[in-house]
Scaffold this motif. Sequence first.
Motif, PDB file in Angstrom:
ATOM      1  N   SER A  87       4.854 -16.127  -9.356  1.00 48.26           N
ATOM      2  CA  SER A  87       5.963 -15.286  -8.922  1.00 48.26           C
ATOM      3  C   SER A  87       5.768 -13.843  -9.375  1.00 48.26           C
ATOM      4  O   SER A  87       6.056 -12.899  -8.627  1.00 48.26           O
ATOM      5  CB  SER A  87       7.285 -15.826  -9.467  1.00 48.26           C
ATOM      6  N   ALA A  88       5.270 -13.666 -10.599  1.00 47.26           N
ATOM      7  CA  ALA A  88       5.033 -12.313 -11.112  1.00 47.26           C
ATOM      8  C   ALA A  88       3.978 -11.590 -10.283  1.00 47.26           C
ATOM      9  O   ALA A  88       4.115 -10.395  -9.984  1.00 47.26           O
ATOM     10  CB  ALA A  88       4.611 -12.367 -12.573  1.00 47.26           C
ATOM     11  N   VAL A  89       2.932 -12.298  -9.908  1.00 46.78           N
ATOM     12  CA  VAL A  89       1.881 -11.688  -9.088  1.00 46.78           C
ATOM     13  C   VAL A  89       2.441 -11.277  -7.727  1.00 46.78           C
ATOM     14  O   VAL A  89       2.151 -10.176  -7.224  1.00 46.78           O
ATOM     15  CB  VAL A  89       0.697 -12.665  -8.929  1.00 46.78           C
ATOM     16  N   VAL A  90       3.251 -12.139  -7.126  1.00 46.85           N
ATOM     17  CA  VAL A  90       3.836 -11.830  -5.816  1.00 46.85           C
ATOM     18  C   VAL A  90       4.774 -10.631  -5.923  1.00 46.85           C
ATOM     19  O   VAL A  90       4.740  -9.714  -5.080  1.00 46.85           O
ATOM     20  CB  VAL A  90       4.577 -13.058  -5.260  1.00 46.85           C
ATOM     21  N   VAL A  91       5.608 -10.606  -6.956  1.00 43.96           N
ATOM     22  CA  VAL A  91       6.544  -9.491  -7.129  1.00 43.96           C
ATOM     23  C   VAL A  91       5.782  -8.192  -7.353  1.00 43.96           C
ATOM     24  O   VAL A  91       6.130  -7.146  -6.784  1.00 43.96           O
ATOM     25  CB  VAL A  91       7.502  -9.769  -8.309  1.00 43.96           C
ATOM     26  N   ALA A  92       4.742  -8.230  -8.179  1.00 46.62           N
ATOM     27  CA  ALA A  92       3.955  -7.026  -8.437  1.00 46.62           C
ATOM     28  C   ALA A  92       3.279  -6.530  -7.160  1.00 46.62           C
ATOM     29  O   ALA A  92       3.277  -5.323  -6.875  1.00 46.62           O
ATOM     30  CB  ALA A  92       2.912  -7.302  -9.510  1.00 46.62           C
ATOM     31  N   ALA A  93       2.720  -7.458  -6.376  1.00 46.46           N
ATOM     32  CA  ALA A  93       2.047  -7.074  -5.137  1.00 46.46           C
ATOM     33  C   ALA A  93       3.044  -6.521  -4.114  1.00 46.46           C
ATOM     34  O   ALA A  93       2.789  -5.497  -3.461  1.00 46.46           O
ATOM     35  CB  ALA A  93       1.299  -8.263  -4.553  1.00 46.46           C
ATOM     36  N   ALA A  94       4.186  -7.198  -3.978  1.00 51.55           N
ATOM     37  CA  ALA A  94       5.196  -6.735  -3.025  1.00 51.55           C
ATOM     38  C   ALA A  94       5.727  -5.359  -3.420  1.00 51.55           C
ATOM     39  O   ALA A  94       5.928  -4.488  -2.571  1.00 51.55           O
ATOM     40  CB  ALA A  94       6.342  -7.744  -2.953  1.00 51.55           C
ATOM     41  N   SER A  95       5.937  -5.176  -4.713  1.00 47.97           N
ATOM     42  CA  SER A  95       6.416  -3.881  -5.183  1.00 47.97           C
ATOM     43  C   SER A  95       5.398  -2.788  -4.896  1.00 47.97           C
ATOM     44  O   SER A  95       5.764  -1.676  -4.487  1.00 47.97           O
ATOM     45  CB  SER A  95       6.697  -3.950  -6.682  1.00 47.97           C
ATOM     46  N   ALA A  96       4.119  -3.095  -5.090  1.00 46.55           N
ATOM     47  CA  ALA A  96       3.075  -2.109  -4.828  1.00 46.55           C
ATOM     48  C   ALA A  96       3.070  -1.693  -3.362  1.00 46.55           C
ATOM     49  O   ALA A  96       2.941  -0.506  -3.030  1.00 46.55           O
ATOM     50  CB  ALA A  96       1.715  -2.674  -5.221  1.00 46.55           C
ATOM     51  N   VAL A  97       3.221  -2.668  -2.474  1.00 52.25           N
ATOM     52  CA  VAL A  97       3.266  -2.358  -1.040  1.00 52.25           C
ATOM     53  C   VAL A  97       4.506  -1.530  -0.708  1.00 52.25           C
ATOM     54  O   VAL A  97       4.446  -0.581   0.076  1.00 52.25           O
ATOM     55  CB  VAL A  97       3.234  -3.656  -0.217  1.00 52.25           C
ATOM     56  N   SER A  98       5.624  -1.887  -1.319  1.00 49.84           N
ATOM     57  CA  SER A  98       6.860  -1.149  -1.070  1.00 49.84           C
ATOM     58  C   SER A  98       6.746   0.301  -1.533  1.00 49.84           C
ATOM     59  O   SER A  98       7.154   1.230  -0.827  1.00 49.84           O
ATOM     60  CB  SER A  98       8.027  -1.837  -1.795  1.00 49.84           C
ATOM     61  N   VAL A  99       6.181   0.501  -2.731  1.00 54.77           N
ATOM     62  CA  VAL A  99       5.991   1.857  -3.240  1.00 54.77           C
ATOM     63  C   VAL A  99       5.053   2.643  -2.331  1.00 54.77           C
ATOM     64  O   VAL A  99       5.282   3.826  -2.045  1.00 54.77           O
ATOM     65  CB  VAL A  99       5.446   1.813  -4.681  1.00 54.77           C
ATOM     66  N   ALA A 100       3.999   1.983  -1.861  1.00 55.09           N
ATOM     67  CA  ALA A 100       3.060   2.653  -0.961  1.00 55.09           C
ATOM     68  C   ALA A 100       3.746   3.051   0.340  1.00 55.09           C
ATOM     69  O   ALA A 100       3.523   4.157   0.863  1.00 55.09           O
ATOM     70  CB  ALA A 100       1.872   1.738  -0.685  1.00 55.09           C
ATOM     71  N   ALA A 101       4.607   2.164   0.862  1.00 52.64           N
ATOM     72  CA  ALA A 101       5.306   2.473   2.121  1.00 52.64           C
ATOM     73  C   ALA A 101       6.222   3.681   1.964  1.00 52.64           C
ATOM     74  O   ALA A 101       6.240   4.585   2.809  1.00 52.64           O
ATOM     75  CB  ALA A 101       6.104   1.250   2.571  1.00 52.64           C
ATOM     76  N   VAL A 102       6.985   3.710   0.872  1.00 55.29           N
ATOM     77  CA  VAL A 102       7.888   4.832   0.635  1.00 55.29           C
ATOM     78  C   VAL A 102       7.095   6.116   0.392  1.00 55.29           C
ATOM     79  O   VAL A 102       7.491   7.205   0.840  1.00 55.29           O
ATOM     80  CB  VAL A 102       8.816   4.531  -0.563  1.00 55.29           C
ATOM     81  N   SER A 103       5.968   6.001  -0.294  1.00 58.11           N
ATOM     82  CA  SER A 103       5.138   7.178  -0.557  1.00 58.11           C
ATOM     83  C   SER A 103       4.556   7.748   0.738  1.00 58.11           C
ATOM     84  O   SER A 103       4.482   8.973   0.914  1.00 58.11           O
ATOM     85  CB  SER A 103       4.015   6.815  -1.531  1.00 58.11           C
ATOM     86  N   ILE A 104       4.150   6.849   1.630  1.00 48.90           N
ATOM     87  CA  ILE A 104       3.649   7.317   2.930  1.00 48.90           C
ATOM     88  C   ILE A 104       4.744   8.050   3.687  1.00 48.90           C
ATOM     89  O   ILE A 104       4.520   9.109   4.289  1.00 48.90           O
ATOM     90  CB  ILE A 104       3.116   6.115   3.748  1.00 48.90           C
ATOM     91  N   GLU A 116      11.067  -5.222   4.968  1.00 52.56           N
ATOM     92  CA  GLU A 116      12.095  -4.341   5.526  1.00 52.56           C
ATOM     93  C   GLU A 116      11.727  -2.872   5.311  1.00 52.56           C
ATOM     94  O   GLU A 116      11.955  -2.028   6.188  1.00 52.56           O
ATOM     95  CB  GLU A 116      13.442  -4.635   4.866  1.00 52.56           C
ATOM     96  N   ALA A 117      11.142  -2.556   4.151  1.00 54.75           N
ATOM     97  CA  ALA A 117      10.733  -1.172   3.890  1.00 54.75           C
ATOM     98  C   ALA A 117       9.643  -0.738   4.869  1.00 54.75           C
ATOM     99  O   ALA A 117       9.646   0.402   5.354  1.00 54.75           O
ATOM    100  CB  ALA A 117      10.243  -1.039   2.451  1.00 54.75           C
ATOM    101  N   ILE A 118       8.731  -1.646   5.165  1.00 56.34           N
ATOM    102  CA  ILE A 118       7.658  -1.320   6.105  1.00 56.34           C
ATOM    103  C   ILE A 118       8.225  -1.125   7.516  1.00 56.34           C
ATOM    104  O   ILE A 118       7.814  -0.219   8.252  1.00 56.34           O
ATOM    105  CB  ILE A 118       6.585  -2.427   6.086  1.00 56.34           C
TER     106      ILE A 118
END
Length: 289
Positions: free
Chosen positions: A39-56, A276-278
């Motif tokens: 679960s921690a790995v999934v949350v970390a990966a999802a958060s990374a994608v979310s941060v990348a989407a907002v940064s883009i 949803e962020a993407i």
Amino acid sequence: MIDHFLLSTLVAPVALVVSMAVLVDRQHPAPAAVAFVSSAVVVAAASAVSVAAVSIHALLVLIRGDLLEWPYWIALAFLVIAVASFAGGARRERRSLCAAREQAAALPGGDVVVVAEKRPAAFTLPGRPGRIVVTQGMLDALGEESHAVVMAHEHAHLSGHHHRWLLASRLAVAAHPFLWQVRHLAGYMIERWADERAAEQTGDRRATARAIGEAALLSPDGEMPSGAVPFLGLRGPGPVPRRIAALLKPLPSPRGAFLLAVPVLVAAGSVVWTGEAIVDLTQSGGPCE
């Protein structure tokens, strides 16, 4: 987009850590460790994608000459910190793993290597093959029964490839600082996992608890020589007293295993919020909007 970003990067990691802290001593350690780390790995990966989407999205706003609102600056800063943290953590873990494998390959003998050292210690070295290292000081200090428990504990670490779960938890923490408790909670559960395997092999939970206490007292830092991490979760006893107390009680009932769905659902929620962020990003219209 910002609400989904906050849910994925702030709410999900905190909710995951809280759920782990609540469940840590209420579940069988093997499935709990797997559920926690996964679960921690999934949350970390999802958060990374979310941060990348907002940064883009923030970069697109800057390209068209508009001013950024403060949440976007936070996202950009978080992205820089997370990338630097993960890169540094991955580099450290790679060096550590390579060093352990080199040490394991250089040792003579079979799976178990006895080192002529007075300091009591016992630990595993991952490699091909992995090795269990035990000092002569540990052998001299422990009785036959306790020695069998310690060796069964270390064999459980080696055969279960527990270093991989520890590595995954550390990389998840490196990718998201809000998950910093995961390393301690996952490490504790992995030690409990090996404890239960040792108790199963020796057939005596009380003797296993006694051996863990003896080994902890022999260690200079008062912890199990196999590398138990400090328990910094909820207030209360440290990891070794908790492990001993758990062994002096029956294993948690399998009927309560459904509660492990909580961290799994938190991880699933983080994936949904990231999606949803993407979607929000693709509908933003880009710089020519």
